[in-house]
Design an enzyme around this catalytic site. Structure first.
Site, PDB file in Angstrom:
ATOM      1  N   LYS A   1       1.097   2.136  51.995  1.00 55.88           N
ATOM      2  CA  LYS A   1       0.880   3.371  52.082  1.00 55.88           C
ATOM      3  C   LYS A   1      -0.273   3.741  50.763  1.00 55.88           C
ATOM      4  O   LYS A   1       0.205   2.954  50.210  1.00 55.88           O
ATOM      5  CB  LYS A   1       1.921   4.406  51.698  1.00 55.88           C
ATOM      6  CG  LYS A   1       1.893   5.967  52.208  1.00 55.88           C
ATOM      7  CD  LYS A   1       1.001   6.429  53.520  1.00 55.88           C
ATOM      8  CE  LYS A   1       1.083   7.743  53.702  1.00 55.88           C
ATOM      9  NZ  LYS A   1       1.991   8.824  53.542  1.00 55.88           N
ATOM     10  N   HIS A   2      -1.441   3.729  51.132  1.00 52.15           N
ATOM     11  CA  HIS A   2      -2.602   3.487  50.567  1.00 52.15           C
ATOM     12  C   HIS A   2      -2.631   2.517  49.525  1.00 52.15           C
ATOM     13  O   HIS A   2      -2.405   1.745  48.334  1.00 52.15           O
ATOM     14  CB  HIS A   2      -2.527   5.017  49.233  1.00 52.15           C
ATOM     15  CG  HIS A   2      -2.226   6.835  49.862  1.00 52.15           C
ATOM     16  ND1 HIS A   2      -3.159   6.910  50.342  1.00 52.15           N
ATOM     17  CD2 HIS A   2      -1.066   7.582  49.298  1.00 52.15           C
ATOM     18  CE1 HIS A   2      -2.437   7.801  51.189  1.00 52.15           C
ATOM     19  NE2 HIS A   2      -1.702   8.930  50.602  1.00 52.15           N
TER      20      HIS A   2
ATOM     21  N   HIS B   1      -5.334  -5.097  40.962  1.00 54.29           N
ATOM     22  CA  HIS B   1      -5.351  -3.917  40.022  1.00 54.29           C
ATOM     23  C   HIS B   1      -6.486  -2.917  41.320  1.00 54.29           C
ATOM     24  O   HIS B   1      -6.344  -3.654  42.137  1.00 54.29           O
ATOM     25  CB  HIS B   1      -6.667  -4.000  38.810  1.00 54.29           C
ATOM     26  CG  HIS B   1      -6.223  -4.703  37.137  1.00 54.29           C
ATOM     27  ND1 HIS B   1      -6.319  -5.605  37.351  1.00 54.29           N
ATOM     28  CD2 HIS B   1      -5.511  -3.685  36.423  1.00 54.29           C
ATOM     29  CE1 HIS B   1      -5.837  -6.062  35.920  1.00 54.29           C
ATOM     30  NE2 HIS B   1      -5.101  -5.262  35.413  1.00 54.29           N
TER      31      HIS B   1
ATOM     32  N   ASN C   1      -0.087  -1.866  36.701  1.00 54.37           N
ATOM     33  CA  ASN C   1       1.499  -2.325  36.700  1.00 54.37           C
ATOM     34  C   ASN C   1       2.623  -2.457  38.295  1.00 54.37           C
ATOM     35  O   ASN C   1       3.126  -1.431  38.463  1.00 54.37           O
ATOM     36  CB  ASN C   1       2.432  -2.614  36.052  1.00 54.37           C
ATOM     37  CG  ASN C   1       1.418  -2.085  34.317  1.00 54.37           C
ATOM     38  OD1 ASN C   1       1.048  -3.441  33.912  1.00 54.37           O
ATOM     39  ND2 ASN C   1       1.519  -1.716  33.795  1.00 54.37           N
TER      40      ASN C   1
END
Length: 530
Positions: free
Chosen positions: A281-282, A530, A424
């Site tokens: 998801k996303h 990231h 993180n």
């Protein structure tokens, strides 16, 4: 002042991809266009009964050096580059017996396909076109006078224009074709230069070229006010770029991004060893599991975070079967992606008409090299893709207690998934399934707490009293800078930890792990995303 309409009286055709060639050339000939051609293209046209002049007859120079030298000649490039109505250019053409070429039809040696086939270095070099790009660029530069076609899909548009304009082309069409021509040669050169950069092992060459072919124009990008397109480029890699969409709505920008993330995640699990499912998801895995079957793996992955899985992407590392399909369609899912799918499974998914089902033809190799790109203001970042695999790492036990065999298996599982979670990243896992995922937090301790909270919520949803994190292991994509994140994991019930190590505070973190009775291993490899 550019002229709008230019009659097409003479055309040069030299193509590698001969689809639609004969029909197109026949249509040109029927309109009175003189045809010039080379090698294999000329043979195909003459075999079809068309009258075609050989380039060698135009240049009065034989084709030589295995075809490397045939069109690199003033009579060809002069015919393409001469500016019409320019007295000096017209005088030069007359003096050197150069006739104008009004239409150039060229597609290039199949370098990309040759590279994709895994051919030897020398074979790839021989499939680098030189004369083709030179002619294309010359014709595209002189698009005020010359139309250039680099794609068989444009044949119909060109013929339609000739019909509408009484045998001429318009400046509007010629400029559109010129843009496409320059983009094609740019993408071609990008493929070659990036291949050579990889061959010589240069991760940061002085110039980096990018190129791609439009696979799909999106309705919009990440948000409705953003335009977007999906482009194909670079070495073949199984995934969205190779997928056949068997059913469902058109993929959106976010669908492509999330589906790619899901399939790359599930590719960490060798299908010959285990069935595996990852739910995304996303762009973040919200559940992942191994199992004896895809059905089992899916149900175990779903248990991790059934709320986030709603409207998610489901990626499988094996052929989708009916049993797994029946379970997946029980909740709203945006996309299912798998290497292949059984007919019965396809029929089951078909009952959900908007659900996209993609079959890729294979699973990508997580160890394969490649490029990862990211746009920044005024440029882009390019790096080698993260192809480090935990099975290849030398794990170092740094605590008094070593992990058990079962813990070690779960630690490796969790680290595979942490590689694909936004930093993180903290991943709790137990018995080959995620039980809690914490992603994208500014603080690693927050990620640890969120993952633990997810594990507790999943247990409650399943009607269990004890958190799923109890007796689990935990993976961190980067080192713990302080003991607090590790202690949060211990408080949640984790018994073992895997992390890269390398912090200035490693000694304090190891001491805290020993005091808490945790087993901990260092990988020496970080998986920031990231």
């Amino acid at each position: 002042m550019p002229m709008d309409r230019r009659p097409v009286r003479r055309a040069l055709l030299s193509v590698s991809d001969k689809s639609g060639l004969v029909e197109f050339a026949r249509a040109l000939s029927a309109r009175g266009v003189e045809l010039i051609s080379t090698g294999g293209t000329r043979k195909a046209l003459t075999a079809a009964g068309l009258s075609v002049k050989d380039v060698a007859d135009v240049t009065q120079f034989p084709e030589m050096m295995d075809g490397r030298v045939k069109t690199l000649h003033p009579t060809i490039h002069g015919g393409l580059l001469a500016v019409r109505e320019n007295p000096e250019h017209e005088a030069a053409m007359l003096a050197h017996d150069i006739a104008p070429i009004d239409l150039l039809v060229v597609n290039l040696y199949p370098f990309e396909a040759t590279l994709e086939s895994g051919a030897a270095f020398e074979t790839c070099v021989e499939n680098i076109d030189v004369g083709g790009p030179a002619m294309i660029r010359g014709a595209a530069k002189n698009h005020d006078s010359v139309a250039v076609l680099v794609d068989p899909s444009d044949y119909a548009a060109l013929l339609g224009e000739l019909d509408a304009q009484n045998g001429a082309t318009t400046l509007t069409l010629r400029r559109r074709l010129a843009q496409k021509a320059f983009a094609r040669t740019a993408a071609y050169d990008a493929a070659i230069s990036n291949w050579l950069a990889q061959e010589i092992g240069d991760p940061a060459p002085p110039w980096r070229a990018l190129g791609g072919r439009l696979a799909q124009e999106m309705r919009y990008g990440e948000n409705p006010h953003q335009g977007a397109g999906f482009y194909l480029g670079g070495p073949k890699r199984f995934g969205v770029s190779t997928a056949r969409q068997l059913q469902g709505k058109q993929l959106s920008y976010n669908n492509v991004n999330d589906t790619d993330a899901a399939f790359e995640s599930v590719a960490e699990f060798n299908p010959a060893r285990t069935a595996a499912v990852v739910i995304v998801k996303h762009a973040n895995p919200c559940g992942a599991a191994e199992g004896a079957s895809l059905e089992e793996a899916y149900l175990r992955a779903l248990r991790c975070d059934p709320v986030s899985a709603f409207g998610g992407i489901v990626a499988l590392n094996r052929r989708l079967d009916a049993a797994a399909a029946k379970k997946i369609v029980e909740i709203f899912t945006e996309v299912i992606i798998a290497p292949e799918a059984d007919e019965e499974a396809v029929a089951i998914v078909a009952a959900k008409k908007n659900l996209r089902l993609l079959v890729t033809g294979g699973v990508p190799d997580p160890r394969a090299p490649g490029l990862a790109l990211r746009a920044v203001a005024g440029g882009f970042l390019a790096q080698n893709r993260d192809n480090a695999v935990v099975d290849d790492m030398k794990l170092a036990v740094v605590t008094t207690r070593a992990p058990s065999e079962a813990e070690l298996a779960d630690l490796k599982f969790a680290f595979r998934i942490a590689k694909h979670v936004k930093s993180n990243a903290i991943v709790y896992a137990k018995d080959g399934a995620t039980v809690g995922v914490g992603a994208g937090q500014m603080s690693r301790v927050d990620s640890s707490r969120i993952a633990a909270q997810k594990a507790a919520e999943a247990a409650a949803t399943a009607g269990l009293i004890e958190s799923l994190a109890k007796g689990s292991v935990v993976a961190s994509d980067a080192f713990f800078p302080f003991p607090d994140g590790l202690l949060a994991a211990a408080a949640a019930g984790a018994t073992a930890v895997i992390q890269p190590g390398g912090s200035m505070n490693d000694a304090a973190v190891i001491a805290a792990a020993n005091e808490a009775g945790l087993a901990m291993v260092f990988t020496g490899t970080r998986h920031f995303r990231h």
